[in-house]
Design a protein around this motif. Structure first.
Motif, PDB file in Angstrom:
ATOM      1  N   MET A  66       3.033  17.892   3.428  1.00 33.09           N
ATOM      2  CA  MET A  66       3.037  17.375   2.056  1.00 33.09           C
ATOM      3  C   MET A  66       1.980  18.053   1.200  1.00 33.09           C
ATOM      4  N   SER A  67       0.847  18.400   1.800  1.00 34.57           N
ATOM      5  CA  SER A  67      -0.215  19.056   1.042  1.00 34.57           C
ATOM      6  C   SER A  67       0.143  20.489   0.681  1.00 34.57           C
ATOM      7  N   GLY A  79       5.708  12.698  -6.651  1.00 34.19           N
ATOM      8  CA  GLY A  79       5.664  11.248  -6.587  1.00 34.19           C
ATOM      9  C   GLY A  79       6.721  10.679  -5.659  1.00 34.19           C
ATOM     10  N   LEU A  80       7.924  11.254  -5.712  1.00 34.30           N
ATOM     11  CA  LEU A  80       8.996  10.786  -4.835  1.00 34.30           C
ATOM     12  C   LEU A  80       8.654  11.041  -3.373  1.00 34.30           C
ATOM     13  N   GLN A  81       8.104  12.225  -3.101  1.00 31.81           N
ATOM     14  CA  GLN A  81       7.705  12.552  -1.730  1.00 31.81           C
ATOM     15  C   GLN A  81       6.675  11.550  -1.218  1.00 31.81           C
ATOM     16  N   ALA A  82       5.698  11.234  -2.058  1.00 39.21           N
ATOM     17  CA  ALA A  82       4.633  10.318  -1.644  1.00 39.21           C
ATOM     18  C   ALA A  82       5.175   8.916  -1.378  1.00 39.21           C
ATOM     19  N   ILE A  83       6.030   8.410  -2.294  1.00 32.96           N
ATOM     20  CA  ILE A  83       6.532   7.048  -2.108  1.00 32.96           C
ATOM     21  C   ILE A  83       7.449   6.962  -0.904  1.00 32.96           C
ATOM     22  N   VAL A  84       8.225   8.017  -0.639  1.00 34.96           N
ATOM     23  CA  VAL A  84       9.091   8.034   0.537  1.00 34.96           C
ATOM     24  C   VAL A  84       8.242   8.032   1.807  1.00 34.96           C
ATOM     25  N   PHE A  85       7.182   8.875   1.819  1.00 33.46           N
ATOM     26  CA  PHE A  85       6.332   8.944   3.013  1.00 33.46           C
ATOM     27  C   PHE A  85       5.636   7.617   3.280  1.00 33.46           C
ATOM     28  N   PHE A  86       4.990   7.064   2.256  1.00 36.02           N
ATOM     29  CA  PHE A  86       4.198   5.861   2.490  1.00 36.02           C
ATOM     30  C   PHE A  86       5.066   4.624   2.668  1.00 36.02           C
ATOM     31  N   SER A  87       6.280   4.632   2.115  1.00 35.96           N
ATOM     32  CA  SER A  87       7.194   3.525   2.412  1.00 35.96           C
ATOM     33  C   SER A  87       7.510   3.517   3.900  1.00 35.96           C
ATOM     34  N   SER A 115       0.819  -1.217   0.000  1.00 37.75           N
ATOM     35  CA  SER A 115       0.000   0.000   0.000  1.00 37.75           C
ATOM     36  C   SER A 115       0.846   1.257   0.000  1.00 37.75           C
ATOM     37  N   ALA A 116       2.166   1.133   0.217  1.00 39.40           N
ATOM     38  CA  ALA A 116       3.033   2.299   0.071  1.00 39.40           C
ATOM     39  C   ALA A 116       2.901   2.870  -1.338  1.00 39.40           C
ATOM     40  N   ILE A 117       2.841   1.977  -2.305  1.00 42.00           N
ATOM     41  CA  ILE A 117       2.680   2.428  -3.699  1.00 42.00           C
ATOM     42  C   ILE A 117       1.236   2.845  -3.939  1.00 42.00           C
ATOM     43  N   THR A 118       0.287   2.062  -3.432  1.00 39.33           N
ATOM     44  CA  THR A 118      -1.137   2.394  -3.603  1.00 39.33           C
ATOM     45  C   THR A 118      -1.458   3.778  -3.057  1.00 39.33           C
ATOM     46  N   TRP A 171      11.436  12.048   4.639  1.00 42.10           N
ATOM     47  CA  TRP A 171      12.718  11.343   4.747  1.00 42.10           C
ATOM     48  C   TRP A 171      13.047  11.045   6.200  1.00 42.10           C
ATOM     49  N   VAL A 172      12.679  11.945   7.095  1.00 41.61           N
ATOM     50  CA  VAL A 172      12.888  11.690   8.523  1.00 41.61           C
ATOM     51  C   VAL A 172      12.100  10.458   8.951  1.00 41.61           C
ATOM     52  N   GLN A 173      10.844  10.379   8.511  1.00 45.91           N
ATOM     53  CA  GLN A 173      10.016   9.224   8.843  1.00 45.91           C
ATOM     54  C   GLN A 173      10.609   7.946   8.269  1.00 45.91           C
TER      55      GLN A 173
END
Length: 671
Positions: free
Chosen positions: A377-378, A238-246, A81-84, A386-388
């Protein structure tokens, strides 16, 4: 020069209009966020109940070992779901920022195609490595991973469809889609397990639920929109989102995978049951986040307009956390054992109730961090993602090192989440609670002449001498105030000690190099003057503490609450201003002659003068202004964590200073 003239000009200009617009926007945002959050929260509550029933049913039907197998596979789906969620949040952000239906459809089409490519690719990887993954997780068959591969293929495009629904603020429809997934999973698992399919039946039910949710996600553009269209989606988004949800999916789910690897299957099944409370907390928190994100993204042109979104979201998540933890504390642990069955007894591995509450607190603290990260992020590309991600790696490493007991696994997560929350919260809240910085420059002040500090203290004390703190000294030292001898060092020192009875903490914050001037203000200069945001002024302000905006707000609030003590005080002061019985001196501070100015002393007098009928003239006041390049370090000029820390340090440094002892020494020297 009549003060009311300036106010009326501003009422017909952009300042008055912007104040009303800001009030309406803030209320609209709060209503939209609260309404959407309640809709999603209601849906999340039903989904949470459905998932609880699903897990109870599968736990009782499969036992701890089978339940651990099914939960491990479902957790792998949650890891994908990180990608989803990356596709969902990017789609929601861009759709929310588009104005036309055509633009929204173009965003959907572009992301929808990319999501299918990603889903098919990840599904193939899982299928090809199904045996390796099954062996690592001690699963009975690689078929379980093959079923997961099919579900993942549809799960990633489902994120785009939900993102579109979220972006157009159709929160009820989004809630219905989540409920549909939960109900199909519950019904399918019960039927397939009862038909003898066991763990494979539980996993297949989850796959069917994802596929059904994909095809029934409404409203969204038709499924024929697979063609790529031109879109302005930034790679950084997109990079921000994938980093956050990963980072998020690792924090929320990887502990279950590691426990399944390190612990026996029966203990892993118990931990899976405990983790359900965390998923319930996370689900409820994300009902708020899913509403907050598009609402905040739609107002990204103004950080101040979006501020109510952040604080209301944090309050709602904290309220959810408090209610759930109280409920867990109130429900006896034997009830949980009754629900899941006798096989889920913890024995020597720690009390069930303790583990449940610890896990809920851990997930709740992380949920508060998620609110703040997604808010950033919004608004922009945020480094907090990246911290997360770094903390998610630390969490996995920490569990690999410390996993002697189930409680130790939870404590590792708890301490890491507390540190993450501190690192995310402090910088963000420091920016958000600080008053807005004015980047405009103004015309130079008209300076009449330079003034010495002893002159300013004499004028300041004159305006303060009516307060009760000076009652016992009024008879003996009134001549020092009404007829000051500025050439007398003794009198100057005594006036300073008297002023410090009431204003010592305020005066000590002013920079040592402050230079004082008597200035002449024009009507245009009123635009640069602002109040220091004290408690009573915060109550009536609508996001702006500038004098003209505050007066507009005061008029509105006065009409709504004429009997309020604060407004009655202002009403009494307007009479005093008209009669000339109040001090005419107003102290201002600023950085230089072209910067904004803050009223150090005279808030009530200036407000009363502008509200009086007839209003007072500028000529009735004496304006004294202190200027210093270091004024930004003074909390009276700019309020933030740094200046407040400096203020508290100064208070502690002078906590034993008693100005009355200085006054007493002067009295003794005269006797």
């Amino acid at each position: 020069m009549n003060l009311i003239g300036k106010t009326r000009v501003l009422d017909s200009s952009s300042t008055g209009t912007s104040l009303g617009a800001t009030q309406l926007k803030a209320k609209a945002l709060r209503h939209k966020l609260l309404g959407g959050s309640l809709a999603l929260l209601a849906g999340s509550g039903l989904v949470g109940v459905t998932n609880l029933v699903y897990n109870v049913a599968t736990a009782r039907l499969l036992g701890p070992t089978g339940f651990a197998h099914a939960t491990a596979v479902y957790t792998l789906l949650m890891l994908t779901s990180a990608i989803t969620l990356s596709f969902q949040v990017v789609c929601a952000k861009y759709v929310a920022g588009c104005e036309t239906t055509e633009e929204k459809a173009a965003i959907f089409a572009s992301l929808h195609l990319r999501a299918w490519i990603a889903g098919i690719a990840l599904g193939l990887v899982l299928f090809l490595f199904n045996r390796v993954i099954a062996d690592y997780l001690n699963l009975p068959s690689p078929v379980l991973i093959s079923l997961l591969a099919l579900g993942t293929t549809f799960y990633i495009p489902l994120g785009v469809r939900r993102g579109y629904i979220q972006g157009i603020h159709a929160f009820t429809a989004l809630s219905v889609n989540f409920m549909l997934e939960g109900l199909v999973r519950l019904g399918g698992a019960y039927l397939l397990i009862r038909m003898g399919m066991g763990v494979e039946g539980a996993v297949l039910a989850s796959v069917i639920a994802v596929i059904a949710s994909y095809f029934l996600a409404r409203p969204s553009p038709g499924l024929e929109l697979f063609q790529a269209r031109g879109s302005s989606i930034l790679f950084g988004e997109g990079l921000q989102a994938i980093v956050f949800f990963s980072g998020q999916v690792i924090i929320n789910n990887f502990d279950i995978v590691l426990v399944k690897h390190f612990f026996a299957s029966d203990q892993a099944g118990i931990y899976a049951a405990v983790s359900l409370v965390g998923r319930l907390v996370n689900m409820c928190a994300w009902s708020v986040v899913n509403t907050m994100f598009p609402v905040s993204a739609a107002t990204r042109q103004s950080d101040r307009e979006a501020r109510p979104v952040l604080f209301l979201s944090l309050f709602l998540v904290f309220l959810i956390l408090a209610v759930l933890i109280l409920g867990l504390w109130a429900i006896p642990s034997f009830l949980w054992r009754t629900l899941f069955g006798a096989h889920f007894e913890l024995g020597n591995y720690g009390g069930l109730a303790t583990l449940l509450i610890l896990y809920a607190v851990t997930t709740g603290i992380y949920s508060l961090s998620s609110v703040m990260i997604t808010y950033e992020m919004s608004r922009k590309i945020a480094n907090t993602s990246w911290v997360q991600l770094a903390f998610s790696g630390a969490l996995a490493l920490g569990i690999c090192v410390f996993h002697q007991t189930l409680s130790q696994v939870i404590y590792v997560q708890l301490w890491l989440m507390v540190i993450l929350f501190s690192m995310v919260a402090l910088p963000l809240l420091r920016r958000e609670i600080a008053p807005p910085e004015d980047r405009f420059t103004y015309t130079r002040l008209s300076i009449a002449h330079r003034m010495s500090e002893k002159q300013v203290i004499a004028e300041f004390l004159r305006s303060e001498f009516h307060h009760p703190e000076f009652e016992e000294y009024r008879g003996e030292f009134e001549y020092l105030v009404t007829q000051p001898d500025l050439e007398s060092d003794r009198e100057n020192a005594l006036r300073r000690a008297l002023l410090f009875l009431r204003r010592g903490a305020m005066w000590r914050e002013l920079p040592d190099d402050t230079q004082w001037f008597k200035v002449e203000l024009s009507l245009k200069d009123l635009e640069r003057i602002r109040f220091f945001p004290r408690a009573q002024w915060r109550r009536v302000a609508e996001g702006s503490f500038y004098l003209t905006d505050m007066v507009d707000s005061l008029r509105l609030r006065w009409q709504e609450s004429p009997d309020d003590e604060f407004f009655r005080k202002l009403n009494r002061m307007t009479t005093s201003v008209q009669e000339g019985t109040v001090s005419p001196t107003v102290l201002l501070i600023g950085v230089d002659a072209q910067s904004p100015l803050t009223i150090l002393d005279g808030n009530h007098r200036m407000a009363a003068a502008m509200l009086a009928q007839p209003p007072a003239d500028l000529e009735t006041f004496q304006f004294i202004c202190g200027l210093s390049p270091a004024m930004t370090r003074c909390c009276w000029y700019r309020t933030n964590v740094n200046t407040l820390s400096r203020y508290l340090t100064n208070i502690l440094r002078h906590v034993f200073y008693d100005p009355e002892s200085d006054i007493g020494r002067f009295i003794e020297s005269d006797s």
